[in-house]
Design an enzyme around this catalytic site. Structure first.
Site, short mmCIF file in Angstrom:
data_model
loop_
_atom_site.label_atom_id
_atom_site.label_comp_id
_atom_site.label_asym_id
_atom_site.label_seq_id
_atom_site.Cartn_x
_atom_site.Cartn_y
_atom_site.Cartn_z
N ASP A 18 -2.11 -8.24 -5.64
CA ASP A 18 -2.44 -7.02 -4.91
C ASP A 18 -2.73 -5.87 -5.88
OD1 ASP A 18 -2.87 -5.55 -2.67
OD2 ASP A 18 -0.76 -5.28 -2.15
N LYS A 26 -13.17 -3.96 5.85
CA LYS A 26 -12.90 -4.76 4.65
C LYS A 26 -13.98 -5.79 4.41
CE LYS A 26 -9.88 -8.02 7.12
NZ LYS A 26 -8.59 -8.73 7.13
N ARG A 30 6.27 -11.03 6.20
CA ARG A 30 5.69 -10.74 7.52
C ARG A 30 6.30 -11.69 8.54
NH1 ARG A 30 -0.70 -9.73 5.76
NH2 ARG A 30 -0.20 -8.04 4.29
N CYS A 71 0.80 -1.24 0.00
CA CYS A 71 0.00 0.00 0.00
C CYS A 71 0.83 1.29 0.00
CB CYS A 71 -0.98 0.02 1.18
SG CYS A 71 -1.41 -1.55 1.87
N HIS A 102 -4.39 -1.52 -5.88
CA HIS A 102 -4.99 -0.39 -5.18
C HIS A 102 -5.67 0.51 -6.19
CE1 HIS A 102 -2.03 -1.91 -2.30
NE2 HIS A 102 -2.88 -1.48 -1.39
N GLN A 120 1.15 -11.38 -3.41
CA GLN A 120 -0.30 -11.19 -3.49
C GLN A 120 -0.69 -10.77 -4.90
OE1 GLN A 120 -0.31 -8.16 -0.30
NE2 GLN A 120 -1.91 -9.39 0.66
N HIS A 130 -8.24 -0.96 -1.38
CA HIS A 130 -7.25 -2.03 -1.37
C HIS A 130 -8.00 -3.29 -1.79
CE1 HIS A 130 -4.58 0.25 1.60
NE2 HIS A 130 -5.75 0.86 1.73
#
Length: 634
Positions: free
Chosen positions: A382, A464, A362, A333, A384, A380, A510
């Site tokens: 991922d 979310k 992580r 992000c 945005h 991911q 997100h």
């Protein structure tokens, strides 16, 4: 008079306070026989609960979902009772209900064994047969502390000491065992008939990896023998489908102690990964996503401004160089906001959709790591979406449509939606959270979805939507997310030029469909039991020669398949054909092509489909048509 309104709309009148059990008796003998608890004005309570005022009341039986929860909660207590009977020096910690069962954590001077597990379960059955009444009493916090201190249960004492002084504590007793609990529980332990202890595991007291190590005993409990048998069969099937076993059998990946929580992908596994990633890349490109790549390591100051350092620091890997602190990114992000901030955007540029497939890391506790399902290094799908607040609903609808289509393509048909709301530890004002939560509710309504709300489970910067997919065994996996964020763009100074030529802060959505690529691949492997559909299979066709005289023809067939875009390979080893067929059957290759002198001379192929299906002899073009048709269906 006390008026009790029942679910069918009828009313029972009583001239004195009555218990749930007495209401059940007045309804009829069938109800009292199966009754496990009740609901008073929507609150789940014990059978012994006294109704003192007019109320809406329903009786909970073993046919109700709440009844199953009561059974499992009570069986957890029965487990602790059995352990204390056999191992009096063991200390009990916590024992909650979980999906399909329960667990209880214990401290004991040695590790429990599988033989211990069998003995505990046997003792539980003996105790259940006694049908001891479950008695509830309310005591003060100090009384409860003193009681558990006296019997040497320090974990229970610690739990109670954290409860505010003014609160009453519920204690439940059956036979010689007393436990701290909010309840409710079955009226007597004889109601517990169908249960089984399933496994042992390690656990940390209160989930703190630096705290005391405990032992966790898992179990399952059901209202009927049929349900329990079906569940145990599912567990057996899940064991066969374990992605770690299949990862080794199919030569997909492995894990090593030298790199805990990090995956070594083998060629076959990386082909599978690439099939999934390239598929997603095509889908995202088609609907306007721009793929980007951001740095793996960024300075601490950025993570402080984003709020991750304050709210997520314990899960971040950090490093230092030239007296500057850095963090390895746990998510993309902040990097995507920096990408947005590089240029000054107009409202005409919005929505702007950045996608990235790069790795994140992580610092998960070592005890939580589990194959591909829980790792420290992951990628991911991922993305945005930077947009105006007015575009949130249209972008959410478009994302939902894309996500549902992707799940269908991977073979998942049943998707449950949950909405995770503000956590206790969060950034932003209550007004900001109100807007964000209402925005996602409006988006879900616009998608025509039904959803369940989860209080306290949102991210620190916004609520979310969670997409939970069900696999072939009926297990639920949370994969996709859609998060509405007013906080991060403001913290990191994101701006665009509005229609009125003023500077405005965008909203960030997100979003991910698969979530962690590693985890999704683990889910896929188990969903298909390793037998991937043709479009995903790492190797689609293996060509096997029968003898040395057919080697050249086997190579020609393999090369022709490759030219047509299929993932094909030849096994030309000097082994018996039955041996090679068996080997690739275990590797779950979709098609085996066997060629010998007869096939060479007639320019044909002997084809076997996965599962030992003999498709007979066919021409090369006919086989190509079959492969192409199967890919189109997929």
């Amino acid at each position: 008079m006390i008026s009790v309104r029942l679910p069918d709309g009828s009313t029972q009148q009583y001239n004195h306070p009555v218990t749930i059990a007495e209401v059940a008796v007045s309804i009829g003998p069938d109800i009292i026989q199966s009754a496990l608890g009740g609901k008073v004005n929507g609150t789940l309570v014990d059978m012994s609960t006294l109704i003192r005022h007019d109320a809406s009341v329903s009786i909970i039986t073993d046919k109700d979902p709440e009844g199953l929860e009561i059974i499992r909660h009570s069986t957890a207590h029965l487990l602790a009772y059995g352990v204390k009977e056999l191992f009096p020096q063991a200390k009990v910690a916590i024992g909650p209900v979980i999906e399909n069962g329960f667990y209880y954590d214990f401290a004991y001077h040695r590790a429990f064994t599988l033989q211990d597990l069998q003995n505990i379960e046997r003792r539980m059955r003996e105790l259940a047969k006694k049908d001891e009444q479950v008695l509830q009493r309310a005591v003060s916090r100090d009384e409860a502390v003193n009681y558990f201190k006296c019997i040497g249960e320090r974990y229970k004492t610690e739990i109670i000491e954290a409860i505010p002084q003014c609160e009453q504590i519920k204690l439940y007793s059956h036979g010689s065992f007393t436990d701290l609990c909010r309840g409710p529980h079955v009226p007597s332990m004889g109601k517990l008939k169908y249960f089984k202890l399933t496994k042992l595991a390690g656990a940390y007291w209160r989930g703190n990896a630096s705290g005391e190590q405990l032992q966790r005993i898992y179990g399952t409990a059901w209202a009927s023998e049929e349900d329990q048998i079906a569940h145990l069969r599912m567990l057996e099937e899940a064991e066969k489908r374990d992605h770690r076993k299949l990862g080794k059998q199919l030569d997909l990946f492995h894990l090593r102690e030298e790199a805990p929580g990090l995956v070594f992908w083998h060629p076959n596994g990386w082909i599978l990964w690439q099939q999934v990633e390239q598929y997603l890349r095509r889908r995202l490109s088609a609907v306007g996503y721009l793929e980007v790549k951001t740095p793996m390591i960024m300075e601490r100051s950025l993570w402080e401004r984003s709020g991750h350092w304050q709210n997520y620091r314990e899960n971040m890997f950090t490093t230092e160089s030239e007296k500057r602190d850095y963090a390895i990114k746990p998510m993309n992000c902040p990097g995507h906001v920096q990408m947005f901030n590089y240029d000054l955007h107009s409202y005409r540029d919005l929505p702007l959709r950045f996608a990235e497939f790069s790795s994140c890391h992580r610092n998960e506790a070592s005890g939580a790591l589990h194959g591909l399902m829980r790792v420290r290094g992951f990628a991911q799908d991922d993305a945005h979406i930077f947009c105006t607040e007015d575009q949130v609903i249209s972008e959410s609808v478009a994302f939902n449509s894309l996500a549902m289509s992707v799940y269908k393509d991977f073979g998942f048909r049943q998707i449950n939606i949950k909405l995770a709301l503000r956590p206790e530890k969060r950034a932003g004002t209550d007004d900001t959270w109100d807007r964000a939560e209402q925005g996602l509710r409006a988006a879900l309504s616009a998608c025509g979805l039904q959803w369940q709300e989860l209080n306290g489970e949102g991210a620190f910067y916004g609520p979310k939507v969670e997409y939970h997919i069900k696999d072939a065994l009926g297990r639920s996996w949370q994969c996709g997310t859609l998060q509405l964020d007013f906080v991060l763009p403001k913290r990191l100074g994101a701006e665009y030029v509005s229609e009125s030529n003023s500077r405005c802060c965008p909203v960030i959505l997100h979003r991910a469909i698969l979530g962690s690529m590693e985890r999704f691949l683990g889910i896929l492997i188990e969903h298909y039991a390793g037998a991937m559909p043709l479009w995903l299979a790492p190797m689609q066709v293996i060509v096997l020669n029968i003898a040395e005289s057919s080697v050249v023809y086997a190579n020609i067939v393999t090369q022709l398949l490759k030219k047509q875009g299929f993932r094909a390979s030849a096994d030309l080893r000097n082994e018996k054909i039955s041996y090679k067929i068996r080997e690739y059957a275990l590797k779950k290759v979709p098609y085996l092509v066997i060629v010998g002198d007869k096939e060479r001379d007639k320019q044909t192929l002997a084809v076997r489909a996965r599962g030992g299906i003999d498709l007979g002899v066919m021409l090369f073009e006919d086989f190509l048509d079959r492969l192409r048709n199967e890919l189109q269906v997929s």
